[in-house]
Write an enzyme that holds these catalytic residues in place. Structure first.
Site, PDB file in Angstrom:
ATOM      1  N   HIS A   1       4.618   0.028  -0.165  1.00 57.92           N
ATOM      2  CA  HIS A   1       5.506  -0.904   0.884  1.00 57.92           C
ATOM      3  C   HIS A   1       4.561  -2.024   1.566  1.00 57.92           C
ATOM      4  O   HIS A   1       3.136  -1.534   1.522  1.00 57.92           O
ATOM      5  CB  HIS A   1       6.273   0.144   1.772  1.00 57.92           C
ATOM      6  CG  HIS A   1       5.328   0.814   2.643  1.00 57.92           C
ATOM      7  ND1 HIS A   1       4.656   2.171   2.244  1.00 57.92           N
ATOM      8  CD2 HIS A   1       4.673   0.743   3.721  1.00 57.92           C
ATOM      9  CE1 HIS A   1       3.924   2.670   2.975  1.00 57.92           C
ATOM     10  NE2 HIS A   1       3.777   1.881   4.194  1.00 57.92           N
TER      11      HIS A   1
ATOM     12  N   HIS B   1       0.785  -1.106  -0.104  1.00 54.90           N
ATOM     13  CA  HIS B   1       0.082  -0.108  -0.099  1.00 54.90           C
ATOM     14  C   HIS B   1       0.853   0.972   0.021  1.00 54.90           C
ATOM     15  O   HIS B   1       2.138   1.168   0.137  1.00 54.90           O
ATOM     16  CB  HIS B   1      -0.941  -0.045   1.419  1.00 54.90           C
ATOM     17  CG  HIS B   1       0.101   0.084   2.689  1.00 54.90           C
ATOM     18  ND1 HIS B   1       0.418  -0.892   3.026  1.00 54.90           N
ATOM     19  CD2 HIS B   1       0.098   1.175   3.238  1.00 54.90           C
ATOM     20  CE1 HIS B   1       1.180  -0.489   4.210  1.00 54.90           C
ATOM     21  NE2 HIS B   1       0.936   0.834   4.351  1.00 54.90           N
TER      22      HIS B   1
ATOM     23  N   ARG C   1       6.741  -9.300  16.560  1.00 59.37           N
ATOM     24  CA  ARG C   1       7.352  -8.271  16.047  1.00 59.37           C
ATOM     25  C   ARG C   1       6.576  -6.787  16.370  1.00 59.37           C
ATOM     26  O   ARG C   1       5.402  -6.591  16.142  1.00 59.37           O
ATOM     27  CB  ARG C   1       7.173  -8.119  14.454  1.00 59.37           C
ATOM     28  CG  ARG C   1       7.922  -6.915  13.519  1.00 59.37           C
ATOM     29  CD  ARG C   1       7.490  -7.317  12.247  1.00 59.37           C
ATOM     30  NE  ARG C   1       8.005  -6.503  11.168  1.00 59.37           N
ATOM     31  CZ  ARG C   1       7.607  -5.015  10.827  1.00 59.37           C
ATOM     32  NH1 ARG C   1       6.435  -4.801  11.563  1.00 59.37           N
ATOM     33  NH2 ARG C   1       8.252  -4.603   9.770  1.00 59.37           N
TER      34      ARG C   1
ATOM     35  N   ASP D   1       0.833   5.358   1.726  1.00 52.86           N
ATOM     36  CA  ASP D   1       0.276   5.715   2.979  1.00 52.86           C
ATOM     37  C   ASP D   1      -0.452   7.035   2.748  1.00 52.86           C
ATOM     38  O   ASP D   1      -1.143   7.543   3.795  1.00 52.86           O
ATOM     39  CB  ASP D   1       1.428   6.217   3.999  1.00 52.86           C
ATOM     40  CG  ASP D   1       1.958   4.926   4.614  1.00 52.86           C
ATOM     41  OD1 ASP D   1       1.526   3.931   4.697  1.00 52.86           O
ATOM     42  OD2 ASP D   1       3.136   5.304   5.194  1.00 52.86           O
TER      43      ASP D   1
END
Length: 640
Positions: free
Chosen positions: A581, A509, A591, A511
């Site tokens: 990204h 996508h 994570r 941002d």
């Protein structure tokens, strides 16, 4: 829980507000009413919150409408039509000024009473009063009014996670009605346009035509009002879609080919040479066998804008003039927006003083640069844009220390909640991982309550500010970078669901725009967060499998760079379509990272960040006892 909404809610709000204003030409200043409402909120006097805040909104609207009416009247009485010399131009400016002063003071009283700070004006522009009202009406059990206030606030602040959750709760209540969720600040043309789109989507094209035509007329009226307020060409983003979106012109074609061609030709006045609409015009011309002119109203609208530019040129050979009550402003001291005019959707036109240049030119975008100082001695540059095979990209190490990573990871394990920041969805991007998050304000509240070490909450606040300063400095930005959203987030692989995974932890996508890989485009329009300019991810750990951050081409398939997270590593980049990204699947472990989005537009600063700033200041002043109400989840105050 049974909730019954009264039917006269909106009417009672209006009547309540009207009672607060005098009918004898003197209006109570809205900043005073606003401050009284805020004081009442901290006293938990919710009836006074409603009384004063509704009065403040009414006073704010009355001042605005009075300025519009007076400016339009004085423009008619003192036109520029016959102006041909500099002295005549300024004579008209001064006559208008005197006319407006007399008109406005007759309606609302002495103007100096209604001059308020820029901070208060920004609160009203961002609809902060409706956040207070939402909470006050909720406390008073007037949930229909609370829903309307919450909906109104959310229209201007779609990034506000808590308000989104509040709206979902209101909708789930028994007795809730869709009619309660009204935008109290909606303009008539917006309502008509939205209603027209709904009819178009349901194939009621004749009904859609009527509403689109109505939206056009209402838009022209709104534009006249806006220009009266600003005394110069302006762009007001929330209405762009009404004039420029293809739906308004292209789609009104129910076997009315000539009318459709007329609309398409009108569209091309504002978007000259646009390929798809030019092709439509050719198709319509073949169908009707002759040419059709654009709408006269559209031609007049465009012609009027050009005349306004000519008046600016006539007004001075070497200065830019903006007219307000009792003043004229030059290019050295005016408002930022006064020297801009719209130029379709391709950019901005900027007025250049004639002593410097004899025409109007496209204002260049902020130059894309990088390689500035990293601010902190410990921070190490790992890769720049070239090494990451893109533009406006950077990879840094040692932004925070190992001890700080451990402390923030422990903080995340305590304060993050499943679905927080993801509209309550525990697995918003993939069913194979669990997502948990927390904001800066929430962690500070936990710290104040003693549920986590206050030092850790401060560290989250300080680390995000450290990241902001680094990004602002490295990319050599010539204006302040503001927080748009700050999120402490962990994603955890769900045991037993990792075999044969072929999905991503976070799909590819961009941002601030809607990525369209097939068209090789990224559309900068809602629901994308179009105001975001830069993004950063500060990683807290690397002891997991998978979870690599990846950049791709616009096709969302071709990987151009890959980043393996580890403690203290940060990747930063511009938020647009140049940097698609995503995140590879996390197949084992957890994570954690601090996710950061930034904006160059101060109007879109993160509300919770501003509130967190206040909390930090209160803590530093050792007066948090009087500044924080632990019975509330969110302090609705933006800043005063």
């Amino acid at each position: 829980m049974d909730v019954h909404f009264p039917t006269s809610s909106i009417l009672s709000i209006v009547l309540q507000a009207l009672l607060l204003s005098s009918s004898y030409g003197s209006l109570e200043p809205y900043d005073l009413l606003y401050n009284n409402a805020v004081d009442a909120f901290y006293r938990s006097d919710y009836k006074d919150v409603v009384r004063y805040m509704e009065g403040a909104l009414s006073s704010y609207a009355e001042v605005r409408q009075t300025k519009v009416r007076c400016r339009l009247r004085c423009q008619d009485q003192h036109p520029f039509d016959s102006v041909s010399m500099d002295l005549q131009f300024f004579d008209v400016v001064l006559r208008r000024s005197n006319c407006q002063n007399e008109c406005i003071e007759e309606k609302v009283g002495t103007q100096s009473m209604h001059k308020v700070s820029e901070d208060v004006n920004q609160d009203f522009q961002r609809r902060i009063p409706y956040n207070y009202l939402q909470l006050a009406y909720q406390k008073l059990k007037q949930l229909d009014k609370a829903a309307a206030a919450a909906h109104t606030y959310f229209q201007a602040n779609p990034e506000h996670v808590e308000m989104d959750q509040n709206l979902e709760q209101y909708k789930a209540l028994e007795g809730s009605d869709q009619d309660h969720f009204v935008d109290r600040e909606a303009r008539p043309h917006q309502s008509s346009f939205s209603a027209g789109v709904k009819l178009y989507d349901s194939a009621d094209y004749k009904g859609a035509i009527a509403l689109f035509e109505e939206a056009l007329q209402e838009y022209y009226r709104a534009d006249v009002e806006c220009r009266a307020l600003c005394q110069g060409p302006q762009r007001f983003e929330e209405q762009d879609h009404v004039l420029y979106r293809y739906s308004l012109y292209e789609l009104v074609s129910v076997n009315m080919v000539e009318e459709a061609m007329e609309c398409a030709k009108s569209y091309l006045l504002f978007h000259e040479g646009e390929e798809f609409m030019t092709e439509n015009v050719e198709y319509y011309r073949e169908a009707v066998g002759h040419d059709v002119k654009p709408r006269e109203k559209a031609e007049w609208y465009l012609r009027r804008h050009k005349q306004e530019l000519e008046l600016l040129v006539i007004g001075s050979e070497n200065m830019q003039v903006e007219f307000t009550e009792g003043h004229y402003w030059t290019s050295t001291g005016g408002r930022e927006d006064s020297n801009r005019i719209p130029s379709g959707t391709d950019g901005w036109m900027e007025y250049v003083p004639i002593s410097e240049k004899k025409n109007f030119t496209l204002a260049p975008p902020q130059e894309l640069r990088e390689g500035g100082p990293l601010v902190y001695d410990s921070v190490q540059l790992v890769q720049n844009s070239k090494a990451l095979n893109g533009t406006q990209r950077v990879l840094l190490d040692d932004v925070i220390s190992v001890d700080e990573c451990a402390e923030l990871t422990n903080l995340a394990h305590t304060v993050t909640m499943a679905g927080d920041g993801y509209r309550g969805k525990m697995s918003p991007h993939t069913p194979n991982e669990r997502f948990e998050g927390a904001t800066v304000l929430k962690t500070l509240q936990y710290g104040y309550e003693g549920r986590v070490p206050l030092r850790s909450a401060r560290l989250f606040y300080d680390a995000s500010e450290r990241a902001r300063r680094i990004i602002e400095s490295y990319f050599l930005l010539n204006s302040t970078l503001h927080f748009s959203y700050t999120h402490l987030v962990c994603r955890t692989a769900i045991t037993g669901q990792q075999d044969h995974r072929n999905d991503l932890s976070h799909p590819i996508h961009a941002d601030n725009c809607l990525l369209d890989p097939e068209a090789n485009e990224c559309w900068k329009e809602p629901p994308a967060y179009t105001y975001r300019d830069y993004s950063a991810l500060l990683y807290l750990n690397g002891d997991f499998e998978g979870g690599e951050f990846i950049f791709t081409e616009m096709d969302a398939k071709t990987v151009t760079a890959q980043v393996k997270p580890k403690c203290g590593r940060m990747v930063g980049f511009s938020s647009g379509g140049e940097n698609p990204h995503g995140v590879r699947a996390v197949t084992r472990g957890q994570r954690c990272a601090v996710a950061l989005w930034f904006t160059l537009d101060p109007l879109f600063r993160e509300l919770e960040r501003l509130q967190a700033d206040e909390v930090m200041q209160a803590l530093d002043n050792q007066s948090s006892q009087s500044q924080w109400d632990t019975s509330l989840n969110i302090n609705p105050k933006d800043e005063l």
